[in-house]
Design a protein around this motif. Structure first.
Motif, PDB file in Angstrom:
ATOM      1  N   ILE A 176      15.548  -8.285  21.809  1.00  0.00           N
ATOM      2  CA  ILE A 176      16.965  -8.874  22.316  1.00  0.00           C
ATOM      3  C   ILE A 176      17.239  -8.703  23.547  1.00  0.00           C
ATOM      4  O   ILE A 176      17.208  -7.677  24.202  1.00  0.00           O
ATOM      5  N   GLY A 177      17.277  -9.825  24.177  1.00  0.00           N
ATOM      6  CA  GLY A 177      17.554  -9.582  25.803  1.00  0.00           C
ATOM      7  C   GLY A 177      19.100  -9.547  26.251  1.00  0.00           C
ATOM      8  O   GLY A 177      19.817 -10.236  25.346  1.00  0.00           O
ATOM      9  N   ILE A 178      19.445  -8.717  26.749  1.00  0.00           N
ATOM     10  CA  ILE A 178      20.891  -8.414  27.233  1.00  0.00           C
ATOM     11  C   ILE A 178      21.172  -8.829  28.600  1.00  0.00           C
ATOM     12  O   ILE A 178      20.439  -8.165  29.347  1.00  0.00           O
ATOM     13  N   SER A 179      21.997  -9.738  28.950  1.00  0.00           N
ATOM     14  CA  SER A 179      22.416 -10.063  30.363  1.00  0.00           C
ATOM     15  C   SER A 179      23.727 -10.238  30.331  1.00  0.00           C
ATOM     16  O   SER A 179      24.564 -10.404  29.395  1.00  0.00           O
ATOM     17  N   ASN A 180      24.099 -10.442  31.652  1.00  0.00           N
ATOM     18  CA  ASN A 180      25.385 -10.959  31.670  1.00  0.00           C
ATOM     19  C   ASN A 180      26.560 -10.071  31.396  1.00  0.00           C
ATOM     20  O   ASN A 180      27.692 -10.116  30.914  1.00  0.00           O
ATOM     21  N   VAL A 181      26.194  -8.727  31.617  1.00  0.00           N
ATOM     22  CA  VAL A 181      27.092  -7.431  30.950  1.00  0.00           C
ATOM     23  C   VAL A 181      28.248  -7.544  31.868  1.00  0.00           C
ATOM     24  O   VAL A 181      27.975  -7.422  32.779  1.00  0.00           O
ATOM     25  N   PHE A 182      29.422  -7.286  31.328  1.00  0.00           N
ATOM     26  CA  PHE A 182      30.467  -7.404  32.163  1.00  0.00           C
ATOM     27  C   PHE A 182      31.840  -6.555  31.517  1.00  0.00           C
ATOM     28  O   PHE A 182      31.842  -6.318  30.152  1.00  0.00           O
ATOM     29  N   ALA A 183      32.776  -6.091  32.338  1.00  0.00           N
ATOM     30  CA  ALA A 183      33.851  -5.230  31.877  1.00  0.00           C
ATOM     31  C   ALA A 183      34.983  -5.634  32.580  1.00  0.00           C
ATOM     32  O   ALA A 183      35.020  -5.516  33.794  1.00  0.00           O
ATOM     33  N   LYS A 184      36.164  -6.174  32.158  1.00  0.00           N
ATOM     34  CA  LYS A 184      37.272  -6.326  32.867  1.00  0.00           C
ATOM     35  C   LYS A 184      37.730  -5.611  33.802  1.00  0.00           C
ATOM     36  O   LYS A 184      38.129  -5.692  35.157  1.00  0.00           O
ATOM     37  N   SER A 185      37.383  -4.126  33.459  1.00  0.00           N
ATOM     38  CA  SER A 185      37.940  -3.183  34.119  1.00  0.00           C
ATOM     39  C   SER A 185      36.878  -2.749  35.525  1.00  0.00           C
ATOM     40  O   SER A 185      37.406  -2.239  36.199  1.00  0.00           O
ATOM     41  N   GLY A 186      35.630  -3.388  35.278  1.00  0.00           N
ATOM     42  CA  GLY A 186      34.647  -3.262  36.319  1.00  0.00           C
ATOM     43  C   GLY A 186      33.880  -1.867  35.750  1.00  0.00           C
ATOM     44  O   GLY A 186      32.750  -1.814  36.517  1.00  0.00           O
ATOM     45  N   ASP A 187      34.303  -1.198  35.041  1.00  0.00           N
ATOM     46  CA  ASP A 187      33.568  -0.252  34.423  1.00  0.00           C
ATOM     47  C   ASP A 187      32.643  -0.597  33.232  1.00  0.00           C
ATOM     48  O   ASP A 187      32.792  -0.553  32.243  1.00  0.00           O
ATOM     49  N   LEU A 188      31.153  -0.802  33.686  1.00  0.00           N
ATOM     50  CA  LEU A 188      30.364  -1.153  32.602  1.00  0.00           C
ATOM     51  C   LEU A 188      29.893   0.179  31.542  1.00  0.00           C
ATOM     52  O   LEU A 188      29.641  -0.036  30.608  1.00  0.00           O
ATOM     53  N   THR A 189      30.332   1.309  31.897  1.00  0.00           N
ATOM     54  CA  THR A 189      30.130   2.228  30.820  1.00  0.00           C
ATOM     55  C   THR A 189      30.987   1.996  29.604  1.00  0.00           C
ATOM     56  O   THR A 189      30.867   2.518  28.559  1.00  0.00           O
ATOM     57  N   ALA A 190      32.170   1.268  29.761  1.00  0.00           N
ATOM     58  CA  ALA A 190      32.964   0.739  28.610  1.00  0.00           C
ATOM     59  C   ALA A 190      32.460  -0.379  28.148  1.00  0.00           C
ATOM     60  O   ALA A 190      32.706  -0.605  26.973  1.00  0.00           O
ATOM     61  N   ALA A 191      31.827  -1.354  28.786  1.00  0.00           N
ATOM     62  CA  ALA A 191      31.261  -2.396  28.195  1.00  0.00           C
ATOM     63  C   ALA A 191      29.790  -2.316  27.359  1.00  0.00           C
ATOM     64  O   ALA A 191      29.776  -2.788  26.248  1.00  0.00           O
ATOM     65  N   TRP A 192      29.174  -1.506  27.639  1.00  0.00           N
ATOM     66  CA  TRP A 192      27.991  -1.344  26.954  1.00  0.00           C
ATOM     67  C   TRP A 192      27.975  -0.634  25.619  1.00  0.00           C
ATOM     68  O   TRP A 192      27.231  -1.082  24.829  1.00  0.00           O
ATOM     69  N   PRO A 193      28.933   0.366  25.088  1.00  0.00           N
ATOM     70  CA  PRO A 193      28.968   0.626  23.682  1.00  0.00           C
ATOM     71  C   PRO A 193      29.356  -0.448  23.130  1.00  0.00           C
ATOM     72  O   PRO A 193      29.149  -0.747  21.698  1.00  0.00           O
ATOM     73  N   VAL A 194      30.146  -1.463  23.327  1.00  0.00           N
ATOM     74  CA  VAL A 194      30.543  -2.620  22.747  1.00  0.00           C
ATOM     75  C   VAL A 194      29.391  -3.693  22.436  1.00  0.00           C
ATOM     76  O   VAL A 194      29.195  -4.093  21.317  1.00  0.00           O
ATOM     77  N   VAL A 195      28.663  -4.006  23.473  1.00  0.00           N
ATOM     78  CA  VAL A 195      27.354  -4.680  23.387  1.00  0.00           C
ATOM     79  C   VAL A 195      26.411  -4.046  22.492  1.00  0.00           C
ATOM     80  O   VAL A 195      25.723  -4.831  21.700  1.00  0.00           O
ATOM     81  N   LEU A 196      26.336  -2.719  22.700  1.00  0.00           N
ATOM     82  CA  LEU A 196      25.190  -1.926  21.854  1.00  0.00           C
ATOM     83  C   LEU A 196      25.603  -1.899  20.258  1.00  0.00           C
ATOM     84  O   LEU A 196      24.682  -2.102  19.096  1.00  0.00           O
ATOM     85  N   ASP A 197      26.887  -1.883  19.934  1.00  0.00           N
ATOM     86  CA  ASP A 197      27.453  -1.811  18.740  1.00  0.00           C
ATOM     87  C   ASP A 197      27.141  -3.310  18.013  1.00  0.00           C
ATOM     88  O   ASP A 197      26.746  -3.370  16.950  1.00  0.00           O
ATOM     89  N   ALA A 198      27.488  -4.403  18.814  1.00  0.00           N
ATOM     90  CA  ALA A 198      27.199  -5.695  18.345  1.00  0.00           C
ATOM     91  C   ALA A 198      25.640  -5.775  17.944  1.00  0.00           C
ATOM     92  O   ALA A 198      25.420  -6.337  17.255  1.00  0.00           O
ATOM     93  N   ALA A 199      25.021  -5.318  18.972  1.00  0.00           N
ATOM     94  CA  ALA A 199      23.285  -5.730  19.098  1.00  0.00           C
ATOM     95  C   ALA A 199      23.017  -5.193  17.556  1.00  0.00           C
ATOM     96  O   ALA A 199      21.715  -5.315  16.897  1.00  0.00           O
ATOM     97  N   HIS A 200      23.444  -3.983  17.319  1.00  0.00           N
ATOM     98  CA  HIS A 200      22.894  -2.849  16.130  1.00  0.00           C
ATOM     99  C   HIS A 200      23.534  -3.872  15.054  1.00  0.00           C
ATOM    100  O   HIS A 200      22.599  -3.587  13.954  1.00  0.00           O
ATOM    101  N   ALA A 201      24.506  -4.182  14.987  1.00  0.00           N
ATOM    102  CA  ALA A 201      25.031  -4.751  13.783  1.00  0.00           C
ATOM    103  C   ALA A 201      24.255  -5.972  13.424  1.00  0.00           C
ATOM    104  O   ALA A 201      23.948  -6.171  12.314  1.00  0.00           O
ATOM    105  N   LEU A 202      23.648  -6.962  14.339  1.00  0.00           N
ATOM    106  CA  LEU A 202      23.377  -8.160  14.235  1.00  0.00           C
ATOM    107  C   LEU A 202      21.959  -7.899  14.188  1.00  0.00           C
ATOM    108  O   LEU A 202      21.285  -9.110  13.085  1.00  0.00           O
ATOM    109  N   PHE A 203      21.350  -7.298  14.923  1.00  0.00           N
ATOM    110  CA  PHE A 203      19.891  -7.153  14.853  1.00  0.00           C
ATOM    111  C   PHE A 203      19.286  -5.543  14.992  1.00  0.00           C
ATOM    112  O   PHE A 203      18.989  -5.060  15.666  1.00  0.00           O
ATOM    113  N   PRO A 204      19.664  -4.858  13.756  1.00  0.00           N
ATOM    114  CA  PRO A 204      19.558  -3.528  13.442  1.00  0.00           C
ATOM    115  C   PRO A 204      18.135  -2.923  13.826  1.00  0.00           C
ATOM    116  O   PRO A 204      18.010  -1.906  14.024  1.00  0.00           O
TER     117      PRO A 204
END
Length: 237
Positions: A176-204
């Motif tokens: 699964i390629g992950i690109s264009n990761v973003f967080a409105k706050s600018g803090d990507l440490t807040a974005a990654w858990p959301v993205v990883l949660d989605a990826a794990h749910a969709l493509f476990p």
């Protein structure tokens, strides 16, 4: 520390080329996969390469002949950072690292729920959040992307339903390629858990790949990614 993994880099390069091809198709540009590289015969959308190498030591002259260099701005993603394109009028735009993460849930609970964009209105909202409100950049993400089977746009939403984080997920080539990761706050440490949660749910059971550099690379590594090899992006000014 980079842990070289040629097979994983090849998978990441092919996967990323497929995403670049999908983005280009949404702008009416049809690229072509060859034995050594994906190339587009005319200029691709802003920020997206005109070529992506798929094997080490690609034939630079043959690759350049397949893209449009009649005007400044052509770019080549040198997936193995092993080409010298200076004699073709290119300079290095930036260096980065391919990254890999085994399949699995995020290391910490996401701060927001996620959903996938399914219609043009949702895509538009996602694009504006991804591009920090920049209208021109947001227009890069066109409705044609929604019809691409290998493209999924994931958004994390706050309690009011506003998009606060997200990324592009591109299944294909066993990863699964992950690109264009973003967080409105600018803090990507807040974005990654959301993205990883989605990826794990969709493509476990599918590992994740992508590429990052600088602070974004540091943020990805903090979420379980490992650098697996260098890449380089060349620009013809």
């Amino acid at each position: 520390m980079t842990m070289p993994n040629p097979d994983a880099v090849r998978a990441a390069a092919y996967n990323n080329a497929r995403w670049c091809a999908a983005m280009s198709r949404s702008h009416g540009v049809e690229g072509e996969f060859g034995p050594q590289a994906w190339t587009a015969p005319r200029r691709t959308p802003l920020y997206y390469p005109d070529a992506v190498t798929l094997t080490p030591h690609a034939d630079a002259s043959a690759l350049i002949a397949r893209i449009d260099t009649t005007a400044p701005g052509a770019t080549v993603k040198d997936s193995f950072a092993d080409l010298d394109l200076t004699r073709h009028g290119f300079t290095v735009l930036f260096d980065a690292q391919w990254i890999h993460r085994p399949a699995g849930p995020p290391t910490r609970e996401p701060e927001s729920a996620w959903d996938a964009m399914r219609d043009p209105a949702a895509l538009r909202t996602w694009a504006l959040a991804c591009c920090a409100g920049d209208e021109d950049d947001a227009h890069l993400f066109r409705p044609g992307l929604l019809a691409e089977p290998e493209v999924l746009l994931v958004a994390g939403r706050d309690a009011r339903g506003s998009v606060v984080a997200g990324a592009v997920a591109s299944p294909g080539d066993g990863v699964i390629g992950i690109s264009n990761v973003f967080a409105k706050s600018g803090d990507l440490t807040a974005a990654w858990p959301v993205v990883l949660d989605a990826a794990h749910a969709l493509f476990p059971d599918v590992p994740l790949v992508g590429y990052e550099h600088g602070d974004a690379l540091t943020a990805a590594c903090a979420q379980g990614f490992t650098p697996i090899g260098p890449l380089r992006v060349w620009l013809r000014r």
